[in-house]
Design a protein around this motif. Structure first.
Motif, mmCIF file in Angstrom:
data_model
loop_
_atom_site.group_PDB
_atom_site.id
_atom_site.type_symbol
_atom_site.label_atom_id
_atom_site.label_comp_id
_atom_site.label_asym_id
_atom_site.label_seq_id
_atom_site.Cartn_x
_atom_site.Cartn_y
_atom_site.Cartn_z
ATOM 1 N N VAL A 51 76.360 60.968 17.936
ATOM 2 C CA VAL A 51 76.498 59.930 17.151
ATOM 3 C C VAL A 51 74.756 60.239 16.264
ATOM 4 C CG1 VAL A 51 76.148 56.857 17.045
ATOM 5 C CG2 VAL A 51 77.797 58.408 18.241
ATOM 6 N N GLU A 52 73.949 60.740 16.649
ATOM 7 C CA GLU A 52 73.130 60.464 16.054
ATOM 8 C C GLU A 52 72.740 61.556 14.914
ATOM 9 O OE1 GLU A 52 68.125 61.346 17.484
ATOM 10 O OE2 GLU A 52 69.553 62.374 18.614
ATOM 11 N N SER A 53 73.435 62.746 15.475
ATOM 12 C CA SER A 53 73.685 63.635 14.268
ATOM 13 C C SER A 53 75.150 63.063 13.175
ATOM 14 C CB SER A 53 74.563 64.552 14.360
ATOM 15 O OG SER A 53 75.934 64.903 14.813
ATOM 16 N N MET A 54 75.178 62.114 12.990
ATOM 17 C CA MET A 54 76.908 61.741 12.027
ATOM 18 C C MET A 54 75.719 60.354 11.557
ATOM 19 S SD MET A 54 79.394 62.759 12.245
ATOM 20 C CE MET A 54 78.358 64.131 12.392
ATOM 21 N N LEU A 55 74.759 59.863 11.835
ATOM 22 C CA LEU A 55 73.793 58.465 11.018
ATOM 23 C C LEU A 55 73.315 59.185 10.048
ATOM 24 C CD1 LEU A 55 70.926 57.238 13.291
ATOM 25 C CD2 LEU A 55 73.688 56.218 13.331
ATOM 26 N N ASN A 109 79.582 70.010 8.917
ATOM 27 C CA ASN A 109 78.108 71.044 10.205
ATOM 28 C C ASN A 109 78.048 70.636 10.697
ATOM 29 O OD1 ASN A 109 78.016 72.699 7.643
ATOM 30 N ND2 ASN A 109 76.861 71.620 5.821
ATOM 31 N N ALA A 110 77.735 68.737 10.292
ATOM 32 C CA ALA A 110 77.002 68.417 11.531
ATOM 33 C C ALA A 110 77.870 68.552 13.400
ATOM 34 C CB ALA A 110 77.178 66.803 11.165
ATOM 35 N N LEU A 111 79.873 68.282 12.825
ATOM 36 C CA LEU A 111 80.475 68.328 14.021
ATOM 37 C C LEU A 111 80.362 69.756 14.193
ATOM 38 C CD1 LEU A 111 83.443 65.976 12.341
ATOM 39 C CD2 LEU A 111 81.322 65.425 13.943
ATOM 40 N N THR A 112 80.367 71.110 12.854
ATOM 41 C CA THR A 112 80.223 72.610 13.742
ATOM 42 C C THR A 112 79.208 72.858 14.576
ATOM 43 O OG1 THR A 112 81.263 73.119 11.590
ATOM 44 C CG2 THR A 112 80.409 74.966 13.130
ATOM 45 N N ARG A 113 78.005 71.921 14.284
ATOM 46 C CA ARG A 113 77.127 72.368 15.197
ATOM 47 C C ARG A 113 76.891 72.291 16.774
ATOM 48 N NH1 ARG A 113 74.056 71.262 10.886
ATOM 49 N NH2 ARG A 113 73.797 68.837 11.905
ATOM 50 N N GLU A 114 77.754 70.535 17.105
ATOM 51 C CA GLU A 114 78.759 70.506 18.275
ATOM 52 C C GLU A 114 79.753 71.378 18.871
ATOM 53 O OE1 GLU A 114 76.688 68.316 19.996
ATOM 54 O OE2 GLU A 114 74.934 67.681 17.789
ATOM 55 N N GLY A 115 80.186 71.929 18.010
ATOM 56 C CA GLY A 115 81.393 72.758 19.041
ATOM 57 C C GLY A 115 83.026 72.914 17.973
ATOM 58 N N LEU A 116 82.709 72.393 17.077
ATOM 59 C CA LEU A 116 84.310 71.602 16.122
ATOM 60 C C LEU A 116 84.686 72.637 15.476
ATOM 61 C CD1 LEU A 116 86.447 68.711 16.730
ATOM 62 C CD2 LEU A 116 85.271 68.682 14.664
ATOM 63 N N THR A 117 84.793 72.713 15.519
ATOM 64 C CA THR A 117 86.676 74.206 14.552
ATOM 65 C C THR A 117 87.639 73.224 14.414
ATOM 66 O OG1 THR A 117 86.397 75.283 16.758
ATOM 67 C CG2 THR A 117 84.488 75.814 15.333
ATOM 68 N N PRO A 118 88.339 74.082 13.275
ATOM 69 C CA PRO A 118 89.817 73.966 13.115
ATOM 70 C C PRO A 118 90.661 74.851 13.660
ATOM 71 C CG PRO A 118 88.757 74.568 10.968
ATOM 72 C CD PRO A 118 87.545 74.223 12.325
ATOM 73 N N GLU A 163 75.573 57.092 35.545
ATOM 74 C CA GLU A 163 76.642 56.531 34.350
ATOM 75 C C GLU A 163 75.490 56.253 33.603
ATOM 76 O OE1 GLU A 163 75.748 53.110 37.328
ATOM 77 O OE2 GLU A 163 77.712 53.874 39.210
ATOM 78 N N GLU A 164 74.721 56.641 33.203
ATOM 79 C CA GLU A 164 73.665 56.951 32.464
ATOM 80 C C GLU A 164 74.155 58.128 31.589
ATOM 81 O OE1 GLU A 164 71.442 55.172 31.647
ATOM 82 O OE2 GLU A 164 71.204 54.075 33.116
ATOM 83 N N THR A 165 74.660 59.107 31.902
ATOM 84 C CA THR A 165 74.985 60.410 31.036
ATOM 85 C C THR A 165 76.607 59.839 30.449
ATOM 86 O OG1 THR A 165 73.820 62.219 32.306
ATOM 87 C CG2 THR A 165 76.007 62.642 31.646
ATOM 88 N N VAL A 166 77.658 58.780 31.145
ATOM 89 C CA VAL A 166 78.995 58.811 30.879
ATOM 90 C C VAL A 166 78.494 58.037 29.659
ATOM 91 C CG1 VAL A 166 81.194 57.682 31.023
ATOM 92 C CG2 VAL A 166 79.720 59.542 32.552
ATOM 93 N N LYS A 167 78.103 56.581 30.226
ATOM 94 C CA LYS A 167 77.608 55.724 29.047
ATOM 95 C C LYS A 167 76.821 56.409 28.009
ATOM 96 C CE LYS A 167 74.708 51.470 28.528
ATOM 97 N NZ LYS A 167 74.311 50.421 29.793
ATOM 98 N N TYR A 168 75.840 57.226 28.035
ATOM 99 C CA TYR A 168 75.268 57.591 27.146
ATOM 100 C C TYR A 168 76.217 59.039 25.653
ATOM 101 C CZ TYR A 168 72.233 53.578 27.451
ATOM 102 O OH TYR A 168 71.581 52.290 27.810
#
Length: 209
Positions: A108-112, A147-156, A97-102
């Protein structure tokens, strides 16, 4: 008349009878004695049987007691294992539950920092009407976000010029095209993305007829 031993026939006859009587009495005493011995043997046998039966009962009682103690030990062990399993299940459920919740915490932290820069850009545009500087600032923020999203594995997803693939593309329109062969993506209306190997969002495209 006398026989060779000097006894008369009558005396001899009486002696023979007497000897037979004595033998008969001896035989009877032997039988009686034998009977007494036999009866005594049966009593001893009964005593042995009784002792043997008592020993068996004691042995069975000891085995029963040992089996009961072992069963009690197994039951206590089972109760402990069940309690440990219940605790493990509750702990695992809570962690899930904690994993799903957070789950989005890291993203989000990388987007701050991006959010901070957007706020600064908006604040700056209110006091400074330099559109060119504002545009450059927004471009820098966009690059920072990418760049922040790419580090999370996002690619177009590459779409234009590729054969139409319903797994990667969502066709919203078909158009005639002299630049591309049929069933080819000619224009991208909305960019699609992979998240690592998974298609997060297909590209919204126009496809040639």
């Amino acid at each position: 008349m006398f026989d060779r031993g000097g006894k008369t026939p009558k005396a001899t006859e009486e002696a023979v009878k007497e000897e037979e009587t004595l033998r008969s009495e001896d035989f009877t005493e032997e039988n009686l004695a034998g009977g007494e011995v036999h009866d005594g043997g049966e009593e001893v046998l009964e005593d042995v049987q009784e002792v043997s039966l008592e020993e068996k009962v004691l042995t069975l009682e000891a085995e029963l007691k040992q089996s009961k103690e072992q069963a009690d030990e197994y039951y206590e062990r089972l109760q402990r294992l069940q309690a440990e399993f219940d605790n493990f299940r509750k702990r695992t459920q809570k962690e899930k539950e904690e994993t799903v919740k957070y789950a989005a915490e890291r993203v989000v932290e990388s987007m701050l920092p991006v959010l901070d820069n957007f706020e600064r850009a908006v604040s700056s545009s209110q006091s400074n009407q330099d559109f060119k500087a504002f545009s450059q600032g927004v471009e820098m923020i966009l690059k920072q976000m990418q760049n922040a999203l790419t580090r999370e594995g996002l690619t177009p997803i590459v779409a234009v010029g590729q054969p139409f693939d319903p797994k990667l593309h969502e066709a919203v329109m078909q158009v005639d095209s002299t630049d591309y062969p049929g069933n080819t993506v000619v224009e991208e209306l909305q960019k699609g993305y992979y998240l690592k190997e998974k298609v997060l969002r297909p590209s919204m495209v126009k496809v040639s007829c």
